[in-house]
Design a protein around this motif. Structure first.
Motif, PDB file in Angstrom:
ATOM      1  N   ARG A 115     119.751 -45.603  44.857  1.00  0.00           N
ATOM      2  CA  ARG A 115     118.344 -45.509  44.456  1.00  0.00           C
ATOM      3  C   ARG A 115     117.892 -46.717  43.624  1.00  0.00           C
ATOM      4  N   ARG A 116     118.813 -47.620  43.302  1.00  0.00           N
ATOM      5  CA  ARG A 116     118.456 -48.782  42.479  1.00  0.00           C
ATOM      6  C   ARG A 116     117.731 -49.825  43.331  1.00  0.00           C
ATOM      7  N   ILE A 117     116.850 -50.606  42.667  1.00  0.00           N
ATOM      8  CA  ILE A 117     115.979 -51.535  43.400  1.00  0.00           C
ATOM      9  C   ILE A 117     116.173 -52.973  42.927  1.00  0.00           C
ATOM     10  N   GLU A 118     116.061 -53.224  41.609  1.00  0.00           N
ATOM     11  CA  GLU A 118     116.114 -54.586  41.090  1.00  0.00           C
ATOM     12  C   GLU A 118     117.503 -55.175  41.291  1.00  0.00           C
ATOM     13  N   VAL A 119     117.554 -56.454  41.660  1.00  0.00           N
ATOM     14  CA  VAL A 119     118.818 -57.072  42.039  1.00  0.00           C
ATOM     15  C   VAL A 119     119.801 -57.106  40.878  1.00  0.00           C
ATOM     16  N   ASP A 120     119.307 -57.412  39.652  1.00  0.00           N
ATOM     17  CA  ASP A 120     120.220 -57.436  38.516  1.00  0.00           C
ATOM     18  C   ASP A 120     120.776 -56.038  38.236  1.00  0.00           C
ATOM     19  N   ASP A 121     119.891 -55.025  38.390  1.00  0.00           N
ATOM     20  CA  ASP A 121     120.318 -53.647  38.193  1.00  0.00           C
ATOM     21  C   ASP A 121     121.370 -53.261  39.222  1.00  0.00           C
ATOM     22  N   ASP A 169     120.419 -55.768  49.006  1.00  0.00           N
ATOM     23  CA  ASP A 169     120.679 -55.011  50.232  1.00  0.00           C
ATOM     24  C   ASP A 169     122.134 -55.141  50.664  1.00  0.00           C
ATOM     25  N   ALA A 170     122.693 -56.346  50.532  1.00  0.00           N
ATOM     26  CA  ALA A 170     124.088 -56.553  50.927  1.00  0.00           C
ATOM     27  C   ALA A 170     125.021 -55.757  50.026  1.00  0.00           C
TER      28      ALA A 170
END
Length: 677
Positions: A115-121, A169-170
């Protein structure tokens, strides 16, 4: 209130956050075992949850009692924090099960990671996930699973720490790998797991504990000559007759020496003549007690021969165990401390006012020598088990201490788990249920006095769907040597047939006292009473088993239908059907796998033809709303084609008051040719 008044909560580890509640099935919270049959699937449910939003996992643990290792299987969610799993009991004896639950760090991570979105997160979460997967790899030890998980952890860590860094995404694709995730779940972190402290038990018995047809007769009446006492050899000659009717348990009243002191005469009179044989339940005389045989019946070797002959016909011999003594039983003089005393110092005879049993002394289960008494009574069971007996009908167990039954049944089953115990307790419901919990395989019921449609429907709904369904196995009897119900006294042949059909189909375990039943003996000692005239309890009888009006063939059909239909071999799967006539009762039974359904319709009026419309729940039977289907009546061999949910029935009690019908779905081929499954 001072701090000293506040009691701290006792915890082994306050970091355990999971809760386990409402484990089912459980009898009195696990105090007593549930009952199952070898090969049964035991379905277990539990409420498992924790605080917050972390993911909870749980497992069902089970083993045979005495094993050191537990088997486990993941429990699956059923909604509202309810979980389910099952296991199969493949051997008779005692089994155990419990539930383990934990807050699962890996599943919690996996749930949030997707469910996470931000790349750093995502990158930070992926790093945490790699560490969790690496922990799972270490718990996996060595082998292919460990290698696969270790490679997965390295791949995810590398993608997280790469100089350029993988995109969100990867990372998600790597972390959300379902196949490797299922392997990680095999090795959960149980550091803060909670195992339910209650270990629940299952008593697993052989098939005959669930499905049996009992036939009772008095061995002393097995002779065809009133001048000659029946013997075990005569009983052996009866075996083909019992087999012909389809009964698989042959039950004898006590076969021990009968007391001479205070012996009862015919029809329970207080004065016995020189030819009176007395009551078999007045156990013990100069010839011996509970481990001896009435000499007129034969020898111990001849009894063993009878047991073996019966076994060759797949019939079990069931013995009556009556823990009481005649006044001249050897134990009365050897152990007077085992019996209750009257105010004048004499031994108290049995009574249930206004009934008096002057020829019987009950034991005192509050005696100071209770351990010696218990050991002696256990020895009675052990002696007869040694002679090949594997079924015991226990007389009046409700007048003996509950702890004794729990102890002695467990003791016998520890060495002989195949032994079956039937409780003959016509008493208050809670008492009957406590005896079933204590270990009795089967229990007598109130069926004998349940006659109306409403009474039968209410009672058997309770037996099959009530809380006792996990431990109380009904064994229904339309008559006994003690009980000639009013319905049989006045209803004639139709009532004998109807009551037998109901017993044989409503319950997987049933029995009759014969030949009184199949020969329609309806003569009562007195109006308004339930005692037989010329009762076999006090005299020998000679029975004409070849009478033209005998119900022998009727019982052959009933028991053949029971053996041919799995639906009739268990108590579950019973549902009552609506009929617009209070004199007609209709119900259906379906097998556990749904492949076999039997519909039964019984006319409760012995004098008049009754008709009505039966309503079926088509969906419950796996049928379409307008589907046609065939019913084969195993009694008359008639075939009926029913259509849809509402169908007409009519039963003439003078011909046959019951229909036992196998349901067969009616299908249609493309070429319009009808056939039946």
């Amino acid at each position: 209130m001072s701090s000293a008044d506040i009691m701290p909560i006792a915890l082994d580890d306050g970091r355990i956050r999971v809760v386990i509640e409402n484990v089912q099935p459980a009898v009195d919270g696990g105090r007593f075992p549930i009952k199952r049959i070898i090969g049964d699937v035991v379905e277990v449910f539990a409420d498992c949850f924790a605080d917050g939003h972390d993911v909870v996992a749980c497992a069902l643990l089970w083993r045979r009692a005495g094993d050191t290792e537990w088997h486990g299987t993941p429990m699956q969610p059923r909604g509202n924090d309810r979980w389910h799993a099952d296991f199969t009991v493949n051997a008779i004896g005692r089994w155990e099960y419990t539930v383990r639950a934990w807050v699962d760090p890996f599943l919690s991570w996996q749930h949030d990671f997707s469910r996470r979105i931000e790349v750093d997160d995502v990158r930070i979460a992926a790093s945490s996930g790699a560490a969790l997967i690496a922990d799972a790899a270490r718990r996996a030890g060595t082998g292919s699973d460990a290698a696969l998980l270790d490679a997965w952890a390295r791949e995810l860590a590398f993608a997280t720490n790469a100089a350029e860094g993988a995109d969100a995404d990867a990372l998600k694709r790597i972390g959300a790998d379902a196949a490797r995730g299922s392997i990680a779940q095999r090795y959960p972190d149980l550091t803060h797991a909670l195992t339910c402290p209650q270990i629940y038990q299952v008593t697993v018995e052989r098939e005959r504990a669930r499905f049996s047809a009992w036939y009772e007769f008095f061995p002393r009446s097995a002779s065809d000559d009133i001048r000659r006492h029946g013997s075990f050899a005569d009983c052996e000659a009866w075996l083909p007759y019992v087999k012909r009717m389809g009964f698989d348990v042959l039950y004898f009243p006590p076969i021990h020496p009968i007391g001479r002191s205070r012996r009862k005469g015919r029809n329970n009179t207080l004065e016995a003549g020189p030819e009176d044989v007395g009551s078999p339940w007045a156990i013990g005389a100069a010839e011996g007690g509970h481990d001896a045989i009435l000499p007129e019946l034969g020898t111990l070797a001849e009894f063993r021969s009878l047991v073996q002959a019966a076994a060759s016909l797949e019939i079990d011999i069931a013995m009556d165990i009556a823990f009481q003594c005649a006044p001249d039983h050897p134990w009365v003089t050897e152990h007077p401390e085992w019996f209750r005393k009257r105010a004048d110092g004499s031994i108290q005879y049995a009574e249930n006012p206004p009934k008096k049993y002057q020829d019987i002394y009950p034991f005192d289960f509050e005696t100071a020598q209770w351990r010696e008494l218990w050991a002696a009574l256990a020895g009675v069971f052990e002696f007869w088990v040694g002679q090949g007996v594997r079924i015991f009908r226990v007389d009046n167990p409700h007048t003996k201490a509950y702890p004794f039954w729990e102890w002695v049944i467990a003791r016998i089953r520890a060495q002989h788990p195949e032994v079956i115990f039937l409780s003959e307790a016509f008493t208050r419901p809670r008492v009957m249920h406590r005896l079933a919990k204590a270990g009795f395989s089967q229990s007598y019921t109130y069926y004998t006095w349940r006659n109306s449609k409403q009474e039968l429907t209410t009672y058997f709904t309770e037996l099959t769907q009530g809380p006792g369904r996990d431990y109380f196995r009904p064994n229904v009897w339309p008559n006994t040597p003690d009980i000639l119900p009013a319905a049989l006294q006045y209803g004639g042949r139709p009532v004998f047939m109807a009551r037998a059909a109901l017993a044989a189909t409503l319950s997987a375990n049933y029995g009759i006292y014969g030949p009184a039943y199949e020969l329609l003996d309806a003569a009562a000692l007195r109006a308004g009473g339930e005692e037989y005239l010329d009762s076999e309890k006090f005299e020998r009888r000679v029975w004409d088993r070849d009478r033209a009006d005998s119900l022998v063939e009727f019982f052959s059909v009933l028991n053949r239908a029971r053996r041919a239909n799995a639906a009739l071999q268990r108590d579950s799967g019973l549902r009552f059907l609506s009929v617009d006539n209070e004199q007609i009762i209709a119900y259906a039974k379906t097998s556990a796998d749904g492949s076999n359904t039997v519909v039964c319709v019984v006319n409760l009026d012995p004098h008049h033809t009754q008709s009505g419309w039966v309503d079926l729940d088509m969906q419950a039977f796996g049928l379409g709303p307008d589907q046609s289907f065939q019913l084969h009546d195993v009694i008359s061999d008639a075939h009926y084609l029913w259509h849809g949910a509402r169908n007409y029935v009519s039963l003439d009690p003078q011909r046959c008051p019951a229909q036992i019908m196998e349901l067969r779905a009616h299908l249609r081929r493309e070429n319009d040719f009808d056939y039946f499954l």
